[in-house]
Design an enzyme around this catalytic site. Structure first.
Site, PDB file in Angstrom:
ATOM      1  CG  HIS A 131      89.888  65.644 107.142  1.00  4.25           C
ATOM      2  ND1 HIS A 131      90.007  67.009 107.505  1.00  4.25           N
ATOM      3  CD2 HIS A 131      89.409  65.766 105.788  1.00  4.25           C
ATOM      4  CE1 HIS A 131      89.208  67.905 106.582  1.00  4.25           C
ATOM      5  NE2 HIS A 131      89.024  66.899 105.573  1.00  4.25           N
ATOM      6  CG  ASP A 161      91.452  68.256 110.473  1.00  2.00           C
ATOM      7  OD1 ASP A 161      92.061  67.187 110.104  1.00  2.00           O
ATOM      8  OD2 ASP A 161      90.367  68.547 109.821  1.00  2.00           O
ATOM      9  N   GLY A 235      87.173  68.142  98.555  1.00  2.00           N
ATOM     10  CA  GLY A 235      88.262  68.492  97.919  1.00  2.00           C
ATOM     11  C   GLY A 235      88.917  69.692  98.349  1.00  2.00           C
ATOM     12  CB  SER A 237      89.577  69.128 103.151  1.00  2.82           C
ATOM     13  OG  SER A 237      88.394  69.091 103.472  1.00  2.82           O
TER      14      SER A 237
END
Length: 491
Positions: A131, A161, A235, A237
């Site tokens: 993502h 992901d 941020g 992630s």
């Protein structure tokens, strides 16, 4: 780094022993143990400094640009011009009523984090979230020393992901993070989250592992997350979750929050779940999951199911439907089987089985242990195939094409079935184009017989279903009356 951490923790332990060895306990207000206590705090601080010095050079900011397309209608069309007045009068063929819907592209920017996990020649590979970078048209990474590099997407996977990007640099001194063993992570372990929360680059936050193996129904079925109370915000992630030895144990992925900010509920993908993905992305540009070919239900806490199937108190995954000609079908797995082991490993949940099967390579064989009709069968040997992107959409191959549910007293009351002679199973979740749809079954129907043999519960239904090899028909109770369906061939 691990040696340093052990030495520091050893020093802390020895200091604690020294403090406890004082013959006379200190009086209130005494500073007798102040130096010893301070040395403990300093040792802990030294550990975190060492982790910071080790990890930050391998942590990067990931700046991405995405190009998106929107379709809109020209507002002048409402006046009957078929486009703008200029286009109407001067005859632009694209706007003279011939192209009413227009497309407009625009760019959006976003920021995430990543961690350098491999170096090959001049290429450095960075692990991050799908993502964050999976749909990027442009990617830039920024190192902790401020240097920026253009990067490209190597591969991405939306199911778990995860994405892998790479950049080129001739500098051989760029740090590469060491990957730990997330199977050794335990609740209560100290951990540190790195990244760029809200754009504040090269940040680290400390907490503990709040839980492991998180895989609730609203979470991804292909990962069992590490939960932490280390502050994770937008941020973060794609950034690493690290243990006290400076090893990556997870990739920070999402938070549970009603405000959008950290409330102490952060989740990271265990590094062991994605370790092999690095090689898969580099060699193939994608992750290939193993495929068994069954539709699974978690019935372990549903007594109406477990009692009728004679699996009460047993962990496992219920095969409610099987894809015809799938690996499971060829191996002899039948709808109604309760899968309790895969390659000798106990199946604790549906999500665990999905993850374990997904991790098997196509072409390999696996051993399944199932309970059928309340009895454990000899191991079934199944040859795993690669999961296709449209595997679950091939409903015409899904057998029987619906979920059979117990006819409980609650269902009887809801359906106003007062006749106790009506027994069988309830039809739910019919799949389009499946055999059930071809036979015109409807959700809420009560199947009372299979190929002319009466069934009174789920166990009997699946027993008769397993005997059908060429054709099938059902006796059905619907809207207060009984009918018999047509006959369908079993492919």
């Amino acid at each position: 780094m691990k040696k340093i951490a052990k030495q520091i923790l050893g020093a802390v332990f020895m200091t604690l022993l020294a403090v406890s060895a004082f013959a006379d306990p200190p009086k209130k207000g005494s500073n007798t143990n102040a130096a010893a206590a301070l040395s403990i705090v300093e040792a802990v601080q030294t550990t975190f400094r060492s982790i910071s010095e080790t990890m930050l050079p391998a942590v990067v900011e990931v700046h991405v640009t995405e190009t998106k397309t929107v379709t809109y209608t020209d507002p002048f069309e409402s006046f009957g011009f078929g486009g703008s007045p200029f286009d109407y009068f001067f005859g632009n063929p694209k706007q003279n009523g011939q192209e009413k819907n227009k497309e407009r592209k625009y760019e959006t920017s976003a920021l995430g984090s990543g961690v350098i996990v491999r170096n090959a020649g001049n290429k450095y590979y960075v692990l991050t979230n799908n993502h964050v970078a999976g749909n990027a048209s442009k990617i830039t990474v920024t190192l902790n020393d401020g240097r920026e590099f253009d990067a490209e997407l190597v591969g991405a996977d939306s199911r778990i992901d995860i994405a892998l990007i790479c950049f080129e640099a001739k500098d051989k001194s760029i740090s590469v993070a060491k990957l730990g063993d997330s199977d050794e992570v335990h609740q209560g372990d100290l951990c540190i989250a790195f990244g760029a929360p809200l754009g504040y680059s090269q940040s680290m936050t400390q907490g503990i592992v709040s839980a492991t193996g998180r895989s609730e129904s609203h979470m991804s079925a292909v990962s069992d997350y590490i939960q932490t109370d280390a502050a994770i915000n937008q941020g973060n992630s794609g950034g690493p979750l690290v243990n006290i030895y400076g090893e990556v144990i997870g990739i920070n992925t999402w938070i549970a929050s009603s405000s959008g900010g950290s409330v102490g509920l952060g989740f990271a993908i265990p590094i062991n779940n994605v370790r092999d993905s690095i090689d898969a992305f580099i060699s193939d540009g994608k992750i290939t999951y193993g495929w068994l070919g069954v539709q699974l239900l978690d019935i372990s806490k549903d007594e109406s199911y477990t009692k009728e199937l004679d699996v009460a108190g047993l962990d496992g995954a219920f095969a409610s439907e099987v894809f015809l000609d799938s690996p499971a079908y060829k191996a002899g797995v039948k709808p109604g089987d309760y899968i309790v082991e895969l390659n000798g490993k106990a199946v604790k949940s549906v999500n665990q089985l999905v993850r374990d099967v997904g991790g098997l390579k196509a072409g390999t064989t696996a051993k399944l242990t199932v309970i059928r009709g309340g009895k454990k069968l000899p191991e079934l040997t199944v040859k795993i195939e690669a999961r296709k992107s449209d595997a679950e959409s091939q409903n015409e191959r899904l057998w029987p094409g619906f979920i059979a549910s117990p006819l409980t007293d609650k269902v009887r009351e809801s359906a106003e079935i007062t006749d106790k002679k009506i027994t069988g199973v309830v039809v739910n979740s019919i799949s389009e184009k499946s055999p059930a749809a071809v036979l015109n079954l409807q959700n809420g129907n009560i199947i009372t017989a299979v190929n002319g043999v009466n069934v009174s519960n789920v166990k009997e239904f699946y027993a008769e279903l397993s005997k059908a090899t060429k054709t099938i028909y059902f006796d059905v109770y619907r809207n207060g009356g009984e009918l018999t369906t047509g006959t369908a061939k079993i492919k």
